[in-house]
Write an enzyme that holds these catalytic residues in place. Structure first.
Site, PDB file in Angstrom:
ATOM      1  N   SER A  89       0.672  -1.124   0.200  1.00 40.42           N
ATOM      2  CA  SER A  89      -0.056   0.082  -0.084  1.00 40.42           C
ATOM      3  C   SER A  89       0.842   1.302   0.027  1.00 40.42           C
ATOM      4  O   SER A  89       1.645   1.595  -0.956  1.00 40.42           O
ATOM      5  CB  SER A  89      -0.881   0.023   1.287  1.00 40.42           C
ATOM      6  N   GLU A 130      -9.298  -5.656  -3.978  1.00 40.10           N
ATOM      7  CA  GLU A 130      -8.473  -4.625  -3.209  1.00 40.10           C
ATOM      8  C   GLU A 130      -9.955  -3.723  -2.394  1.00 40.10           C
ATOM      9  O   GLU A 130      -9.666  -3.445  -1.111  1.00 40.10           O
ATOM     10  CB  GLU A 130      -7.647  -3.829  -4.026  1.00 40.10           C
ATOM     11  N   HIS A 181      -7.791  -5.771   0.097  1.00 33.15           N
ATOM     12  CA  HIS A 181      -6.455  -5.116   0.404  1.00 33.15           C
ATOM     13  C   HIS A 181      -5.919  -5.598   1.721  1.00 33.15           C
ATOM     14  O   HIS A 181      -6.612  -5.752   2.608  1.00 33.15           O
ATOM     15  CB  HIS A 181      -6.642  -3.509   0.483  1.00 33.15           C
TER      16      HIS A 181
END
Length: 483
Positions: free
Chosen positions: A184, A304, A404
């Site tokens: 990320s 995600e 995610h």
């Protein structure tokens, strides 16, 4: 107990399951007083043995807002000396082992190295010296001021990598064989590091998990600084912010950035094109060959968006009208919803929009990066190999799917840790963790994770419910919508 000499003084760690662990080693001076909005400064040396047996202070931050606070634990350890790092090694003093340096995510305003799923013992067990680090977050790490340098948090990461270069041999690592990996915001940071002249020679390979090259100009990034200044009723300068009590500053930051997410937008923090550490847009620089000679592994997770869309209930609140409004706002191709729906029978408008947003923000930019690097294969300066993966195993927890951050426990082989269990549940497939962890170790060791490098066939190692297998050009019709 294990004692290792560093350039600043000796440190004593602990031995856990046959692995020497050193926690909370300072790599830069505490960013307080005149150093609060300044570049990282050298650590004052020490003579007596520093006890490196517990995680050091974390960077000042607010906790995650509900409902993410129940899924993403974010330890808060008080103290000023937040610029610290941790080392896991099975053979201190026995140099020559590959090194992996983890840069955590958290939208540049959350996260730390103290998260349990980031434990490095499995890497050390498999012959890697692993390092994790803290860096300044939020307004203190990524504020934009007329009287202070930008990208202070990124400068912290560079200082930590310089510490690795200068000290890691004493812990058994090879300073000429360093791989940076992050997820990320950590991956976004690494993309900038790949393109930065300040990080040349500090690492040999890079892994970008669920984060693509991106940075904004000073004016856009400064909007968050100005919004926080309005809440504080002070001028938007580093000198004025430095006089504000930290708790009050964090409260203003929380108020100014409430409601934003990395996928849905809103006010937040960004890397800044500053003409120095980030001299230009990283995607542009990398396409031109800024990271030639460095092997890169990139990828993301199939779903995600579900980390933000599902727990909040947003996925159910998006109807057909909202979907088409988003298509218009984001200038997406008009045929996009139909193309995505064709491979997702029964998907709701919110799920269709989520899949589109995931591709636009993450999968497509990473594919573009891989394509650009592959297109330079004939360049006299070898561009380095590029490998692409996708994590597709759907979590049974809270209908999160392959959301995610889900892959982290698999990469670290830490599925039993409390933080991993929150996302994966107790039935996550261990064979998938073994395969993914083994690939990351192989990549760090020699630059080849075990599947074909990127080419016109678009091979993607897919870690899914049916195991790990290479898929050629997955969902190609959807990807081509954004080209």
């Amino acid at each position: 107990m294990s004692v290792v000499d560093t350039a600043c003084g000796p440190v004593r760690g602990t031995v856990e399951d046959g692995v020497a662990v050193f926690r909370g080693i300072p790599y830069a001076a505490a960013p307080v007083g005149p150093l609060r909005f300044a570049p990282p400064a050298p650590v004052p040396p020490w003579e007596s043995v520093l006890e490196a047996t517990a995680f050091g202070p974390t960077a000042p931050k607010n906790p995650y807002a509900p409902p993410l606070d129940a899924l993403l634990p974010d330890p808060d350890i008080p103290g000023d000396a937040c610029l610290n790092l941790n080392v896991w090694t099975a053979a201190p003093g026995d140099g020559g082992r590959p090194v992996m340096v983890w840069i955590h995510g958290g939208a540049l305003r959350n996260g730390s190295s103290a998260v349990s799923s980031y434990d490095g013992r499995a890497f050390a067990r498999d012959g890697v010296v692993m390092v994790s680090l803290n860096y300044r977050l939020g307004i203190e790490g990524f504020g934009v001021f007329p009287d202070a340098p930008a990208n202070l948090g990124l400068r912290d990461q560079i200082a930590a990598l310089a510490w690795v270069r200068d000290n890691i041999r004493a812990f058994g690592g090879d300073p000429d064989n360093v791989t940076v990996f992050g997820e990320s915001a950590g991956a976004i940071s690494i993309a900038a590091l790949l393109a930065s002249p300040h990080s040349k020679g500090l690492f040999r390979r890079a892994v970008l998990q669920s984060g693509a090259p991106t940075a904004v100009d000073r004016a856009e990034a400064a909007r968050t600084t100005h919004a926080i200044a309005e809440h504080l009723d002070v001028p938007p300068t580093a000198a004025d912010f430095a006089r504000v009590d930290r708790a009050r500053l964090l409260a203003a930051q929380r108020a100014a950035t409430a409601g934003g997410t990395p996928l849905t937008g809103g006010r937040g923090f960004h890397l800044v094109v500053d003409g120095d550490v980030v001299p230009e847009d990283p995607a542009t620089a990398l396409a031109r060959g800024a990271a030639d000679g460095i092997d890169v592994l990139v990828g993301g997770n199939t779903d995600e968006y579900r980390l933000w869309f599902v727990p909040s209930g947003l996925v159910d609140r998006i109807g057909s009208t909202a979907l088409w409004a988003a298509v218009l706002k984001d200038r997406a191709p008009w045929r996009a919803p139909g193309v995505y729906r064709a491979t997702r029978p029964g998907a709701s408008p919110g799920e269709i929009l989520g899949a589109m947003v995931t591709d636009k923000a993450l999968r497509v930019p990473l594919n573009r990066l891989a394509d650009a690097r592959a297109g330079r294969a004939g360049h006299p300066d070898r561009p380095g190999r590029t490998f692409v993966y996708e994590f597709a195993w759907p979590s049974p927890q809270h209908d999160l799917g392959a959301c995610h951050a889900l892959e982290i426990g698999f990469v670290f082989d830490t599925l039993d840790t409390p933080d991993s269990l929150l996302l994966t549940g107790a039935t996550a497939p261990r064979h998938l963790a073994e395969a993914m962890h083994r690939a990351w170790v192989a990549f760090a060791r020699g630059g080849d994770p075990g599947w074909p490098q990127w080419s016109t066939e678009r091979p993607v190692m897919t870690y899914g419910a049916d195991g790990a297998r290479v898929v050629l050009a997955p969902r190609e019709r959807e990807r081509r919508l954004w080209v």
